[in-house]
Scaffold this active site. Structure first.
Site, mmCIF file in Angstrom:
data_model
loop_
_atom_site.group_PDB
_atom_site.id
_atom_site.type_symbol
_atom_site.label_atom_id
_atom_site.label_comp_id
_atom_site.label_asym_id
_atom_site.label_seq_id
_atom_site.Cartn_x
_atom_site.Cartn_y
_atom_site.Cartn_z
ATOM 1 N N SER A 264 0.849 -1.192 0.000
ATOM 2 C CA SER A 264 0.000 0.000 0.000
ATOM 3 C C SER A 264 0.882 1.238 0.000
ATOM 4 O O SER A 264 2.084 1.154 0.279
ATOM 5 C CB SER A 264 -0.846 0.020 1.271
ATOM 6 N N ASP A 265 0.298 2.396 -0.288
ATOM 7 C CA ASP A 265 1.051 3.618 -0.043
ATOM 8 C C ASP A 265 1.071 3.825 1.475
ATOM 9 O O ASP A 265 0.419 3.102 2.236
ATOM 10 C CB ASP A 265 0.409 4.805 -0.784
#
Ligand code: GLC
Length: 738
Positions: A264-265
């Site tokens: 994920s970011d």
């Protein structure tokens, strides 16, 4: 390397499955966690987490010795002894900094980003970093969006070519090569289309826009064998990308066959609660796992909740295994189990290599774009004796090296002032910065870049600086203005409403031009700028972007004629920030822009770009002629060959980028009036000619049709243009028949 070459062998899959069988649930969850190595983070220290469960990866640390210390804990003290992947944002260089990706795209030469990222990987691996969060391949058509600096601009064809080149550069031909690193295609997907260019704002894109514009570079990265993906922050059509099953499972894995893993970011799993998507952290983890997100970057949501979700039956352990397996197999493909540590004596040898700086200088030279050169003011002779260099970024290492100089990157650039002084050792080269430029709202990254935390200038100090600059210019015979943006004025959380030169730079430019001396403008910036006044009043303008460690030398090489610029714009320059989003590949509409009755879409300003996509001048001239097609008519599925001749009609050697654009005249959907479908940068001596050849086949002519709700290649008539920018006039027609 391509996807088949990074495919996981049966032996490694078997080895990973055996390891999975031996792992506890807690250890499996540990592999789905990317933990922070930065000291700004709350929570237990990294070593404690590693001892308890191990960790899939660690980021935001840039310390070779600490990497080995943490790795030792993982291998000798964690339950499963699985080595950690150390990750960092190595976006355009580790210690040798290359031009920002937008600049490297302006080279229209895939060898430039490929070599840059190969050197970046070599230096980063010598530091102990296994995995970079790059390439960033978000298409950006709104120059107000700060992260336009990190991508390849507005066009999916150019963007795909640059994405593939960067994946090849980072990863090389063998994931086990200790001089290459895992790449990460980010931010999946559509991040560059944020409402109003406002970073993090929602994105609304039709499937046709996604399929035809924003997704192609990501699919190209998968086909090039990219090892990992990063899911984006923002809501995509009201579903956050990091919890978006359609994106992460249906498109990326089912349709494209991606078999690496997705991180994920930063904090994006936990953010699902903030975004009003998940009820709580437990729900956020559940949704992210269901969407197919392997690794939770820094939010510790997975660490906190996944075991419970499995134990209460909400998630099956097989769903966890499915997401852990590609993390284990990539670590095995890299040889990380066999070689987990880094030689701490290596880095200083690698980063000092002169060939790295030479490559950075060449990349900067090939990325710069000559926007104006009235009366051939450039190149300048080297016998100028009294030169003034004026502007707030003229001697700024940060502006020269550009974005992502955080997490321990040490700016060491040759500034434009230094480059000019090196080029003219006998001359008097004076300098004045003029009034300071600063953001109205500070960047959160200033905490990592204290050198940018300058106190605000008082009006009196600003006026004094203005006067000093004008006086300095007055005393010189030649003035080189170096204007643009500071490093943190583009990049993450660096969107702005205007594209004007920040601060009093244009006011200063006008005052200096009023002195009546020869003036050259050099731009250091991370996005297109609306330099309307300069475009009509400053005779010579060089777009130097954020050119990296050797940027100042490369600027001087071009200004004084040692290098002939050949770059072209990868994104158009709007005349005004409120014209964004602005891009060339639009449909015609019933009143095509520019017709006599409809010169402009606004009644108060021209809406054609100040400088079009693909534009760039040279110190020589070229002619593109003799456009030939292998056939006037081909069947759907067949390929047509297009050739043209490019000639250097000037007095000096130079590069031209020959560009091919197509337009499907009718179809299930209205089609863009032009689309780039081929380019080639060629170097020609004076008088020399070269034939360039392009192939147009189903891959180039198909598109995702809204009407057909799928990919189509249709029988229709087509325009073709071949030229030196997106306004090319050399034209031919052809037809595709059933
Ligand atoms: C940032 C960025 C992303 C980066 C990540 C790790 O917020 O959005 O591009 O790779 O966090 O630093």
């Amino acid at each position: 390397m391509n996807k088949s070459e990074t495919a996981v062998s049966p032996e490694i899959t078997a080895r990973a499955n055996t390891l999975l069988e031996q792992m506890s649930l807690a250890e499996k969850v540990g592999q789905l966690a990317q933990i922070s190595g930065a000291d700004f983070m709350p929570g237990p220290p990294a070593e404690e987490i590693i001892r308890q469960t191990g960790a899939g990866s660690l980021l935001w640390l840039n310390d070779t010795k600490q990497f080995n210390e943490l790795q030792k804990i993982a291998i000798e003290e964690s339950p499963s002894g699985i080595p950690i992947l150390f990750a960092l944002d190595v976006i355009h260089g580790y210690r040798t900094i290359f031009p920002v990706p937008l600049a490297m795209a302006a080279s229209w030469d895939t060898a430039v980003p490929e070599q840059a990222q190969a050197i970046a990987a070599k230096e980063a691996r010598a530091a102990g970093i296994h995995w970079t969060f790059g390439p960033m391949i978000d298409i950006a058509r709104d120059a107000r969006w700060g992260r336009i600096v990190e991508g390849a601009g507005e066009d999916p064809y150019l963007g795909s070519a640059m994405a593939v080149a960067q994946v090849r550069g980072f990863q090389g031909d063998d994931l086990a090569d200790p001089e290459h690193m895992l790449a990460c295609a980010k931010h999946f997907a559509g991040y560059g289309a944020a409402d109003g260019g406002r970073d993090y704002d929602p994105v609304f894109l039709s499937e046709a826009q996604l399929r035809n514009v924003y997704l192609p570079p990501f699919q190209a990265a998968v086909d090039a064998g990219v090892a990992t993906f990063m899911s984006a922050y923002m809501d995509l059509n009201n579903v956050p990308a990091s919890g978006n099953r359609w994106l992460l499972r249906d498109v990326l894995r089912e349709e494209w066959g991606f078999d690496g893993f997705i991180v994920s970011d930063a904090f994006a799993v936990g953010n699902l609660v903030i975004q009003g998507h998940a009820k709580d952290v437990r729900d956020a983890s559940y949704r992210a796992i269901k969407a197919g997100l392997n690794m939770d970057m820094a939010s510790s949501s997975y660490l906190q909740t996944l075991a419970d979700l499995v134990e209460d039956g909400s998630l099956a352990v097989e769903e966890i295994d499915e997401l852990v397996r590609p993390i284990l197999t990539l670590k095995m493909q890299m040889g990380l189990f066999e070689n987990p540590y880094v030689d701490e004596t290596l880095l200083e040898k690698v980063i000092a290599l002169p060939e790295h700086r030479a490559a950075a200088r060449l990349a900067a030279q090939r990325s710069m774009v000559l926007l104006r050169n009235e009366d051939n003011l450039l190149p300048l002779a080297k016998d100028w004796q009294n030169v003034a260099v004026i502007g707030p970024v003229a001697d700024s290492m940060e502006a020269t090296e550009g974005s992502w100089m955080v997490f321990g990157h040490q700016p060491a650039a040759v500034t434009v002032l230094q480059g000019i002084r090196a080029k003219l050792p006998e001359a008097t080269v004076t300098y004045a910065p003029g009034p300071a430029i600063r953001r109205d709202f500070p960047s959160p990254f200033e905490d990592f870049m204290p050198e940018l935390k300058k106190p605000p200038q008082t009006p009196e100090e600003s006026d004094a600086a203005f006067e000093t600059a004008v006086t300095t210019a007055q005393a010189a015979d030649l003035v080189i203005m170096v204007l643009g943006e500071e490093a943190h004025m583009a990049g993450e959380f660096a969107s702005r409403g205007s594209l004007d030169l920040p601060g009093r730079q244009e006011e200063l430019l006008k005052a200096v031009c009023a002195l009546g001396k020869p003036v050259v403008l050099v731009l250091l910036n991370g996005r297109p700028l609306s330099i309307n006044w300069a475009s009509e009043n400053v005779p010579a303008i060089l777009e130097a972007w954020e050119p990296g460690t050797e940027g100042g030398n490369a600027v001087a090489d071009i200004l004084f004629g040692d290098v002939n610029p050949g770059g072209k714009l990868p994104v158009c320059f709007p005349r005004n920030g409120n014209h964004a989003p602005l891009y060339y590949a639009r449909t015609l509409t019933h009143q095509p822009e520019g017709s006599p009755m409809y010169r402009s879409r606004y009644w108060d300003s021209l809406t054609t770009p100040l400088y079009p996509f693909g534009f760039g001048l040279s110190y020589t001239t070229f002619e593109i002629s003799n456009l030939q097609l292998s056939a006037a008519k081909v069947k759907v599925g067949e390929t047509i060959e297009v050739t043209a001749v490019v000639t250097n009609t000037g007095q000096v050697a130079g590069d031209e980028v020959v560009q091919l654009y197509t337009h499907q005249k009718w179809g299930s959907d209205s089609r863009p009036m032009r689309e780039l479908k081929g380019f080639e940068r060629v170097t020609l001596q004076p008088g020399e000619s070269k034939t360039v050849t392009f192939q147009l086949g189903p891959d180039e002519l198909r598109y995702w049709s809204t009407n057909a709700n799928g990919w189509v290649q249709e029988a229709a008539a087509f325009d073709i243009w071949v030229g030196a920018d997106s306004l090319a006039t050399l034209h031919a027609d052809f037809e595709v028949v059933d």
